[in-house]
Design a protein around this motif. Sequence first.
Motif, PDB file in Angstrom:
ATOM      1  N   SER A  12       8.034   6.801   0.754  1.00 14.79           N
ATOM      2  CA  SER A  12       8.580   8.021   1.336  1.00 14.79           C
ATOM      3  C   SER A  12       9.937   7.723   1.976  1.00 14.79           C
ATOM      4  O   SER A  12      10.080   6.742   2.708  1.00 14.79           O
ATOM      5  N   SER A  20      10.863   2.188  -4.946  1.00 12.07           N
ATOM      6  CA  SER A  20       9.564   1.936  -5.576  1.00 12.07           C
ATOM      7  C   SER A  20       9.734   1.003  -6.778  1.00 12.07           C
ATOM      8  O   SER A  20       8.902   0.117  -6.988  1.00 12.07           O
ATOM      9  N   SER A  76      13.870   6.986  -3.045  1.00 12.21           N
ATOM     10  CA  SER A  76      12.455   6.652  -3.127  1.00 12.21           C
ATOM     11  C   SER A  76      12.124   5.997  -4.463  1.00 12.21           C
ATOM     12  O   SER A  76      11.396   5.003  -4.524  1.00 12.21           O
ATOM     13  N   GLY A 101       0.857  -1.184   0.000  1.00 10.04           N
ATOM     14  CA  GLY A 101       0.000   0.000   0.000  1.00 10.04           C
ATOM     15  C   GLY A 101       0.890   1.230   0.000  1.00 10.04           C
ATOM     16  O   GLY A 101       0.894   2.017  -0.932  1.00 10.04           O
ATOM     17  N   ASN A 102       1.681   1.380   1.052  1.00 11.68           N
ATOM     18  CA  ASN A 102       2.700   2.432   1.062  1.00 11.68           C
ATOM     19  C   ASN A 102       3.813   2.074   2.034  1.00 11.68           C
ATOM     20  O   ASN A 102       3.665   1.184   2.878  1.00 11.68           O
ATOM     21  N   ASP A 141       6.863   4.032   4.464  1.00  9.69           N
ATOM     22  CA  ASP A 141       7.410   5.278   5.014  1.00  9.69           C
ATOM     23  C   ASP A 141       8.703   4.945   5.740  1.00  9.69           C
ATOM     24  O   ASP A 141       8.755   3.985   6.510  1.00  9.69           O
ATOM     25  N   GLN A 146       4.264   6.052  -3.541  1.00  8.92           N
ATOM     26  CA  GLN A 146       3.926   5.113  -2.471  1.00  8.92           C
ATOM     27  C   GLN A 146       5.101   4.872  -1.528  1.00  8.92           C
ATOM     28  O   GLN A 146       4.979   4.122  -0.561  1.00  8.92           O
ATOM     29  N   VAL A 177       6.046  -0.522  -7.288  1.00  9.00           N
ATOM     30  CA  VAL A 177       4.962   0.428  -6.991  1.00  9.00           C
ATOM     31  C   VAL A 177       5.361   1.813  -7.506  1.00  9.00           C
ATOM     32  O   VAL A 177       6.486   2.024  -7.953  1.00  9.00           O
TER      33      VAL A 177
END
Length: 169
Positions: free
Chosen positions: A128, A117, A113, A92-93, A95, A126, A122
Amino acid sequence: MRIGIGYDIHRFDGKRPLKLGGVTIPHARGLAGHSDADVLLHALADALFGALGEPDLGEQFPPSDPRWRNADSRTFIKTACAAMRRRGLAVGNVDTTVIADAPKLTGYKRRMSRAISALLGVAPGQVSVKGKTTEGLAPGKAGIAAHAVVLLTAAQGSRLKARGRSRGR
Ligand code: MG
């Protein structure tokens, strides 16, 4: 949905290149470690393994095993992603925070980043990557630490299935 948290820290080692998030960053010192010592990818791998309820990075890829000597840490992420897909889950994400007094990470956060990804398959939005110093307090002078949190959601196929079920209720 599943959530995972990961943390790692490595000492500086002047003889190695500095790898963070799969990106080689020009700096006088790299990090000590059995693998390529990519502290950010190690924190991320543990977050992924944690979200999946799987054994941690050190247990799956023990430093005592010569196979992982100077290993590219992207391998660990790929292993975690394969396990994630087998469970019908998707990222989903993500961090993350990298804690380093040096080098200055401002110019590299976006690149890290993007690299992460691409590794996870992704969109860059998504993932960080945040930078933090210790304001000169230990252990910021002696090495680099990283935190990572991931949220896994049902992969598209499984999500459609789940929606179909709830509609039938
Ligand atoms: Mg590590």
